[in-house]
Design a protein around this motif. Structure first.
Motif, PDB file in Angstrom:
ATOM      1  N   LEU A  17      -1.772 -14.359 -16.472  1.00 16.33           N
ATOM      2  CA  LEU A  17      -1.801 -14.119 -17.894  1.00 16.33           C
ATOM      3  C   LEU A  17      -1.101 -12.855 -18.477  1.00 16.33           C
ATOM      4  CD1 LEU A  17      -5.803 -14.679 -18.481  1.00 16.33           C
ATOM      5  CD2 LEU A  17      -3.908 -16.238 -18.608  1.00 16.33           C
ATOM      6  N   TYR A  18      -0.783 -12.062 -17.576  1.00 18.46           N
ATOM      7  CA  TYR A  18      -0.173 -10.867 -17.909  1.00 18.46           C
ATOM      8  C   TYR A  18       1.198 -10.703 -17.414  1.00 18.46           C
ATOM      9  CZ  TYR A  18      -4.813 -10.062 -19.696  1.00 18.46           C
ATOM     10  OH  TYR A  18      -5.658 -10.142 -20.637  1.00 18.46           O
ATOM     11  N   VAL A  19       1.911 -11.700 -16.971  1.00 22.65           N
ATOM     12  CA  VAL A  19       3.226 -11.537 -16.416  1.00 22.65           C
ATOM     13  C   VAL A  19       4.281 -10.942 -17.678  1.00 22.65           C
ATOM     14  CG1 VAL A  19       5.352 -12.523 -15.473  1.00 22.65           C
ATOM     15  CG2 VAL A  19       2.998 -13.698 -14.581  1.00 22.65           C
ATOM     16  N   GLY A  20       4.770  -9.661 -16.773  1.00 23.89           N
ATOM     17  CA  GLY A  20       5.896  -8.871 -17.872  1.00 23.89           C
ATOM     18  C   GLY A  20       5.118  -7.866 -18.556  1.00 23.89           C
ATOM     19  N   ARG A  21       3.875  -7.802 -18.338  1.00 19.30           N
ATOM     20  CA  ARG A  21       3.201  -6.694 -19.107  1.00 19.30           C
ATOM     21  C   ARG A  21       2.462  -5.718 -18.225  1.00 19.30           C
ATOM     22  NH1 ARG A  21      -1.319  -8.975 -22.999  1.00 19.30           N
ATOM     23  NH2 ARG A  21      -1.631  -6.663 -23.051  1.00 19.30           N
ATOM     24  N   LYS A  22       2.243  -4.513 -18.697  1.00 10.50           N
ATOM     25  CA  LYS A  22       1.476  -3.438 -17.896  1.00 10.50           C
ATOM     26  C   LYS A  22       0.025  -3.741 -17.309  1.00 10.50           C
ATOM     27  CE  LYS A  22       2.727   0.881 -18.108  1.00 10.50           C
ATOM     28  NZ  LYS A  22       2.805   2.447 -18.649  1.00 10.50           N
ATOM     29  N   VAL A  23      -0.249  -3.726 -15.982  1.00 11.01           N
ATOM     30  CA  VAL A  23      -1.538  -4.064 -15.695  1.00 11.01           C
ATOM     31  C   VAL A  23      -2.006  -2.862 -14.688  1.00 11.01           C
ATOM     32  CG1 VAL A  23      -1.211  -6.428 -15.630  1.00 11.01           C
ATOM     33  CG2 VAL A  23      -0.664  -5.307 -13.534  1.00 11.01           C
ATOM     34  N   ARG A  24      -3.338  -2.979 -14.616  1.00  9.35           N
ATOM     35  CA  ARG A  24      -3.973  -1.816 -13.655  1.00  9.35           C
ATOM     36  C   ARG A  24      -5.192  -2.936 -12.598  1.00  9.35           C
ATOM     37  NH1 ARG A  24      -6.408   3.274 -14.712  1.00  9.35           N
ATOM     38  NH2 ARG A  24      -4.989   3.039 -16.756  1.00  9.35           N
ATOM     39  N   ALA A  25      -4.829  -2.748 -11.424  1.00  6.18           N
ATOM     40  CA  ALA A  25      -5.501  -3.300 -10.204  1.00  6.18           C
ATOM     41  C   ALA A  25      -5.790  -2.592  -9.199  1.00  6.18           C
ATOM     42  CB  ALA A  25      -4.563  -4.580  -9.984  1.00  6.18           C
ATOM     43  N   VAL A  26      -6.922  -2.865  -8.284  1.00  4.39           N
ATOM     44  CA  VAL A  26      -7.299  -2.175  -7.364  1.00  4.39           C
ATOM     45  C   VAL A  26      -7.075  -3.265  -6.058  1.00  4.39           C
ATOM     46  CG1 VAL A  26      -9.341  -1.172  -5.883  1.00  4.39           C
ATOM     47  CG2 VAL A  26      -8.988  -0.464  -8.285  1.00  4.39           C
ATOM     48  N   VAL A  58      -3.563   1.921   5.821  1.00  4.13           N
ATOM     49  CA  VAL A  58      -4.008   0.602   6.038  1.00  4.13           C
ATOM     50  C   VAL A  58      -5.471   0.544   5.857  1.00  4.13           C
ATOM     51  CG1 VAL A  58      -4.102  -1.641   7.397  1.00  4.13           C
ATOM     52  CG2 VAL A  58      -1.938  -0.614   6.918  1.00  4.13           C
ATOM     53  N   MET A  59      -6.075  -0.278   4.985  1.00  6.31           N
ATOM     54  CA  MET A  59      -7.451  -0.574   4.865  1.00  6.31           C
ATOM     55  C   MET A  59      -8.245   0.338   4.102  1.00  6.31           C
ATOM     56  SD  MET A  59      -7.994  -3.030   6.955  1.00  6.31           S
ATOM     57  CE  MET A  59      -9.694  -3.563   6.723  1.00  6.31           C
ATOM     58  N   ASN A  60      -7.325   1.273   3.485  1.00  6.07           N
ATOM     59  CA  ASN A  60      -7.842   1.950   2.087  1.00  6.07           C
ATOM     60  C   ASN A  60      -7.732   1.164   0.814  1.00  6.07           C
ATOM     61  OD1 ASN A  60      -8.484   4.325   3.649  1.00  6.07           O
ATOM     62  ND2 ASN A  60      -7.273   5.589   2.403  1.00  6.07           N
ATOM     63  N   TYR A  61      -8.624   1.672  -0.210  1.00  4.17           N
ATOM     64  CA  TYR A  61      -8.336   1.169  -1.423  1.00  4.17           C
ATOM     65  C   TYR A  61      -7.270   1.872  -2.291  1.00  4.17           C
ATOM     66  CZ  TYR A  61     -12.339  -1.900  -0.018  1.00  4.17           C
ATOM     67  OH  TYR A  61     -12.947  -2.659   0.375  1.00  4.17           O
ATOM     68  N   MET A  62      -6.594   1.187  -3.119  1.00  2.00           N
ATOM     69  CA  MET A  62      -5.757   1.925  -4.007  1.00  2.00           C
ATOM     70  C   MET A  62      -5.558   1.276  -5.285  1.00  2.00           C
ATOM     71  SD  MET A  62      -1.875   1.333  -2.744  1.00  2.00           S
ATOM     72  CE  MET A  62      -0.918  -0.285  -2.985  1.00  2.00           C
ATOM     73  N   GLU A  63      -5.403   2.156  -6.289  1.00  2.00           N
ATOM     74  CA  GLU A  63      -5.219   1.405  -7.696  1.00  2.00           C
ATOM     75  C   GLU A  63      -3.754   1.560  -7.819  1.00  2.00           C
ATOM     76  OE1 GLU A  63      -7.004   2.385 -12.086  1.00  2.00           O
ATOM     77  OE2 GLU A  63      -5.978   3.923 -11.119  1.00  2.00           O
ATOM     78  N   VAL A  64      -3.305   0.540  -8.603  1.00  2.00           N
ATOM     79  CA  VAL A  64      -1.815   0.504  -8.780  1.00  2.00           C
ATOM     80  C   VAL A  64      -1.776   0.283 -10.237  1.00  2.00           C
ATOM     81  CG1 VAL A  64      -1.924  -2.205  -8.121  1.00  2.00           C
ATOM     82  CG2 VAL A  64       0.455  -0.867  -8.108  1.00  2.00           C
ATOM     83  N   ILE A  65      -0.771   0.933 -11.047  1.00  2.00           N
ATOM     84  CA  ILE A  65      -0.513   0.458 -12.380  1.00  2.00           C
ATOM     85  C   ILE A  65       0.887   0.475 -12.538  1.00  2.00           C
ATOM     86  CG2 ILE A  65      -0.464   1.500 -14.488  1.00  2.00           C
ATOM     87  CD1 ILE A  65      -2.635   3.504 -14.125  1.00  2.00           C
ATOM     88  N   GLY A  66       1.208  -0.870 -12.958  1.00  2.00           N
ATOM     89  CA  GLY A  66       2.781  -1.301 -13.204  1.00  2.00           C
ATOM     90  C   GLY A  66       2.646  -2.564 -13.960  1.00  2.00           C
ATOM     91  N   ILE A  67       3.907  -3.372 -13.670  1.00  2.00           N
ATOM     92  CA  ILE A  67       4.255  -4.347 -14.454  1.00  2.00           C
ATOM     93  C   ILE A  67       4.071  -5.502 -13.712  1.00  2.00           C
ATOM     94  CG2 ILE A  67       6.010  -5.534 -15.631  1.00  2.00           C
ATOM     95  CD1 ILE A  67       5.194  -3.088 -17.121  1.00  2.00           C
ATOM     96  N   ALA A  68       3.032  -6.655 -13.989  1.00  2.00           N
ATOM     97  CA  ALA A  68       3.050  -7.826 -13.471  1.00  2.00           C
ATOM     98  C   ALA A  68       4.553  -8.589 -13.475  1.00  2.00           C
ATOM     99  CB  ALA A  68       2.085  -8.660 -14.035  1.00  2.00           C
TER     100      ALA A  68
END
Length: 107
Positions: A17-26, A58-68
């Protein structure tokens, strides 16, 4: 805090739904290959994170903010290591609320 370009809370299911937009995911890091991270999203699907050289183990969780930049990939701008424990269920619920009934509170 920059509010001019907010990052939408997403899980892998919401990414298209957000390709080309800024997103935040874990994601939980499950593989590293050069500047590409393979991660498991909070909804148990695979996401590819490109463009950053993470120091997240590896196996840690990370938040990523960027462009889908695709249905299952993010071109990273900011990475944050959340450690090796994280409540994925609650974050997934947050993603669903932020894109549903309470969308107006988040964007």
């Amino acid at each position: 805090m920059d509010t001019s370009s907010p990052a939408v809370f997403v899980n892998a299911e919401l990414m298209p739904l957000y390709v080309g937009r800024k997103v935040r995911a874990v994601v939980q890091v499950i593989g590293l290959d050069g500047g590409v991270v393979t991660g498991k999203s909070v909804d148990e699907q695979q996401l590819i994170i490109k463009g950053c050289s993470p120091s997240v183990p590896v196996m840690n969780y990370m938040e990523v903010i960027g462009i889908a930049d695709g249905n299952q990939s993010i071109r990273a701008e900011i990475l944050t290591d959340f450690g090796n424990t994280f409540d994925t269920h609650s974050y997934n619920q947050l993603c669903l609320l932020a894109n549903g009934e309470f969308k107006g509170l988040f964007l």
